[in-house]
Design an enzyme around this catalytic site. Sequence first.
Site, PDB file in Angstrom:
ATOM      1  N   ARG A 153      38.945  14.145  45.102  1.00 32.62           N
ATOM      2  CA  ARG A 153      38.833  15.208  46.118  1.00 32.62           C
ATOM      3  C   ARG A 153      40.059  16.117  46.168  1.00 32.62           C
ATOM      4  NH1 ARG A 153      36.805  10.927  49.317  1.00 32.62           N
ATOM      5  NH2 ARG A 153      34.527  10.938  49.455  1.00 32.62           N
TER       6      ARG A 153
ATOM      7  N   LYS B 201      42.651  30.646  41.865  1.00 32.38           N
ATOM      8  CA  LYS B 201      41.234  30.669  41.498  1.00 32.38           C
ATOM      9  C   LYS B 201      41.028  29.795  40.272  1.00 32.38           C
ATOM     10  CE  LYS B 201      39.176  35.186  42.548  1.00 32.38           C
ATOM     11  NZ  LYS B 201      38.621  36.343  41.789  1.00 32.38           N
TER      12      LYS B 201
ATOM     13  N   GLU C   2      46.152  43.447  31.490  1.00 31.22           N
ATOM     14  CA  GLU C   2      46.135  42.909  32.859  1.00 31.22           C
ATOM     15  C   GLU C   2      47.420  43.272  33.608  1.00 31.22           C
ATOM     16  OE1 GLU C   2      44.006  41.473  34.951  1.00 31.22           O
ATOM     17  OE2 GLU C   2      42.329  41.223  33.570  1.00 31.22           O
TER      18      GLU C   2
ATOM     19  N   LYS D 158      50.411  40.425  42.131  1.00 29.21           N
ATOM     20  CA  LYS D 158      49.298  39.503  42.358  1.00 29.21           C
ATOM     21  C   LYS D 158      49.629  38.511  43.460  1.00 29.21           C
ATOM     22  CE  LYS D 158      45.653  36.838  40.415  1.00 29.21           C
ATOM     23  NZ  LYS D 158      44.985  36.205  39.282  1.00 29.21           N
TER      24      LYS D 158
ATOM     25  N   ARG E 284      41.796  41.216  48.109  1.00 30.46           N
ATOM     26  CA  ARG E 284      41.991  40.644  46.781  1.00 30.46           C
ATOM     27  C   ARG E 284      41.069  41.258  45.728  1.00 30.46           C
ATOM     28  NH1 ARG E 284      43.051  34.280  45.263  1.00 30.46           N
ATOM     29  NH2 ARG E 284      43.047  34.578  43.016  1.00 30.46           N
TER      30      ARG E 284
ATOM     31  N   ASN F 186      40.127  43.363  40.844  1.00 33.60           N
ATOM     32  CA  ASN F 186      39.011  43.524  39.903  1.00 33.60           C
ATOM     33  C   ASN F 186      38.935  44.940  39.328  1.00 33.60           C
ATOM     34  OD1 ASN F 186      38.059  40.854  40.132  1.00 33.60           O
ATOM     35  ND2 ASN F 186      37.072  41.369  42.081  1.00 33.60           N
TER      36      ASN F 186
ATOM     37  N   HIS G   5      37.168  45.743  36.099  1.00 31.03           N
ATOM     38  CA  HIS G   5      36.487  44.533  35.653  1.00 31.03           C
ATOM     39  C   HIS G   5      34.963  44.594  35.755  1.00 31.03           C
ATOM     40  CE1 HIS G   5      40.480  42.931  35.343  1.00 31.03           C
ATOM     41  NE2 HIS G   5      40.030  41.759  34.932  1.00 31.03           N
TER      42      HIS G   5
ATOM     43  N   HIS H   5      33.754  43.337  32.402  1.00 28.78           N
ATOM     44  CA  HIS H   5      32.986  42.104  32.204  1.00 28.78           C
ATOM     45  C   HIS H   5      31.693  42.378  31.451  1.00 28.78           C
ATOM     46  CE1 HIS H   5      35.255  38.939  34.035  1.00 28.78           C
ATOM     47  NE2 HIS H   5      35.446  39.608  35.151  1.00 28.78           N
TER      48      HIS H   5
ATOM     49  N   HIS I 102      39.296  39.979  26.343  1.00 27.51           N
ATOM     50  CA  HIS I 102      39.195  40.340  27.751  1.00 27.51           C
ATOM     51  C   HIS I 102      39.947  41.646  28.014  1.00 27.51           C
ATOM     52  CE1 HIS I 102      38.774  39.765  32.070  1.00 27.51           C
ATOM     53  NE2 HIS I 102      40.083  39.871  32.218  1.00 27.51           N
TER      54      HIS I 102
END
Lengths: 352, 352
Positions: A109, A131, A173, A213, A227, A231, A234, A238, A251
């Site tokens: 957990r 993330k 990035e 960031k 946040r 993106n 993106h 993507h 990427h």
Amino acid sequence: VTPDSPLRFGRGGLAEFAGSFEYPGGRAFLVTSEEVARVHGAAIRGAIGSRLLAEIRIDDREEKKTLAAVASILDRAVEAGLRRDDFVVAFGGGVVSDVAGFAAAVLLRGIQWYAVPTTLLAMADASIGGKTAVDHPAGKNLIGAFHSPSGVLIDPDLLDTLPDRQFRSGLVEIYKALLVGDAKGAEAFLGGLEAAARSRDADAPLLAAIRVKEAIVGRDPLERGERRVLNFGHTLGHAIEAFGGYRRFTHGEAVAVGMAVAGVLSAERAGLDAALASEIRRELAAFAKDAVEGADPASPAILRALDLDKKASSRGRAAVLLKAPGKPVLVEDLGPESWLEGLRRVRDGIVL
Amino acid sequence: VTPDSPLRFGRGGLAEFAGSFEYPGGRAFLVTSEEVARVHGAAIRGAIGSRLLAEIRIDDREEKKTLAAVASILDRAVEAGLRRDDFVVAFGGGVVSDVAGFAAAVLLRGIQWYAVPTTLLAMADASIGGKTAVDHPAGKNLIGAFHSPSGVLIDPDLLDTLPDRQFRSGLVEIYKALLVGDAKGAEAFLGGLEAAARSRDADAPLLAAIRVKEAIVGRDPLERGERRVLNFGHTLGHAIEAFGGYRRFTHGEAVAVGMAVAGVLSAERAGLDAALASEIRRELAAFAKDAVEGADPASPAILRALDLDKKASSRGRAAVLLKAPGKPVLVEDLGPESWLEGLRRVRDGIVL
């Protein structure tokens, strides 16, 4: 969620890993890849020292970023007798940190983990902000957790062996983070992509990008709002990645095109200075030339990828544009047609 | 972790489900089992109404509480087009809420979920406190997350169709909660196990047990310390369950024996009144007669189960004893021999 993970940044830092953080009492469970272990395995094992409990090497290609990869880590950890006060060390690129961080989130957990990224992309992005996730056949990063590392160690010396194309991917990035969150840093870096790629030195903009960031994530750890500005580029990025089967373009290449298009749309809809949008478009289009030429806006496959991304997206429906460097705005999702029209204009060199 | 989940408690409450909580904006993804859907499916679907997105039925036997079960839920949810503002409704016993809650914890990095338990055990225990998990071949609950439900609806009317043996199993967890956290409630309930099993009415002690668990979990949501007292009777209990292959004894039967033994050891080592320990032992041993007789302390299998439980345990190494009802103490792990010796004494009717 503890969004602020202590950061150690510096060349040669890997050797100091053992003394860099306040570790829990137990042992280190090392997650890495074959390739990274081949090049840097001795260094990380030496840095961890006698606290090494076990090591597992996963396949770090994007198509293997699956729940099955997590399950293999869980099996190995349980088999090794992992306990609550042990911790995971993720040593590799973004796939390794996404998968290993998620494994740490669900083992017993939730146990602590530390990120030691070995790619520029993971240093600038994946290892910061908590993330973690794996992909699902229906979409990227659909399964995961917010589980911040208890420490991030960034040693740019590790980049010396990184293939050029991967280094370039990470630079995109960095460029993105500066554009959305650091006007001065963006101004300093603008026009410098190719130079940084050639010199292989991006320490200063990298650290600035990490600070951007960290600040945004600290204010919105669970991506309820602000946040999402991370993106930028993106949505289309993507879709281009998916359109290329995650193999044809990196990427960064895909996101570079997405950012060029987002810049053009920003000039049209968000008040971004047209000359600046043009400069950004020119630089990114040159930097990711193959992706610009490869991402055919007339292809049904790219429209499908945009639709699928939109449907399966866990990133929310807002699109990110720029009013100015450091001033991102969230706008209602623009819809696939707007992105494709923007892509046509980027390919044709049109801004407004 | 938000340890305090709003609770709705009352007979007939299921019909009011739709109006019971502040739900997120989206739709309900229902997770239940074949058996529960057969008996109560129409009622829950009626209660959810037009917000039902999709329904999945999982096999709710303990041996199917696996990562594979979670994966099947994730697949179905993604296929149904689940979004961030949708939520999971777990409708069933402890396996359903453990698995569905864990799925909610990792879908899109965490969406909200609601627990509507249909067994007395899940009402008293599994649905309260935010622990979600699946088992690993090497041990129970080794993979999971702390992810509190955003609401728990408890409607004791749902118990009318619960098999007797399952009702009895839940009564043992109620007894445990009162013993560790509610001296007055324990005094009132002591000697009442058989009567409650026969009348099939446990509303008052159930609510008291839930309040005990809520209070303890509120003070220690991540089980860093105090929450461990809820494991009273579970060290030996889990070993007896494993020894019986999770089929021969119910959770409650195994834990009843574990509690009887923990009571005896409490008299010896923690100052629990010997007459009271004797009374507890007598009541629990009679209530779970088959498990007391079946759990042979001389069997190598039970020692193996104790060793395995200790090694693989995610519950920490302390054992829980009682100074008095409502006054639990954590002591250094007693070791398999102490538990087996205690088991011998319980079988022989010896307290001190």
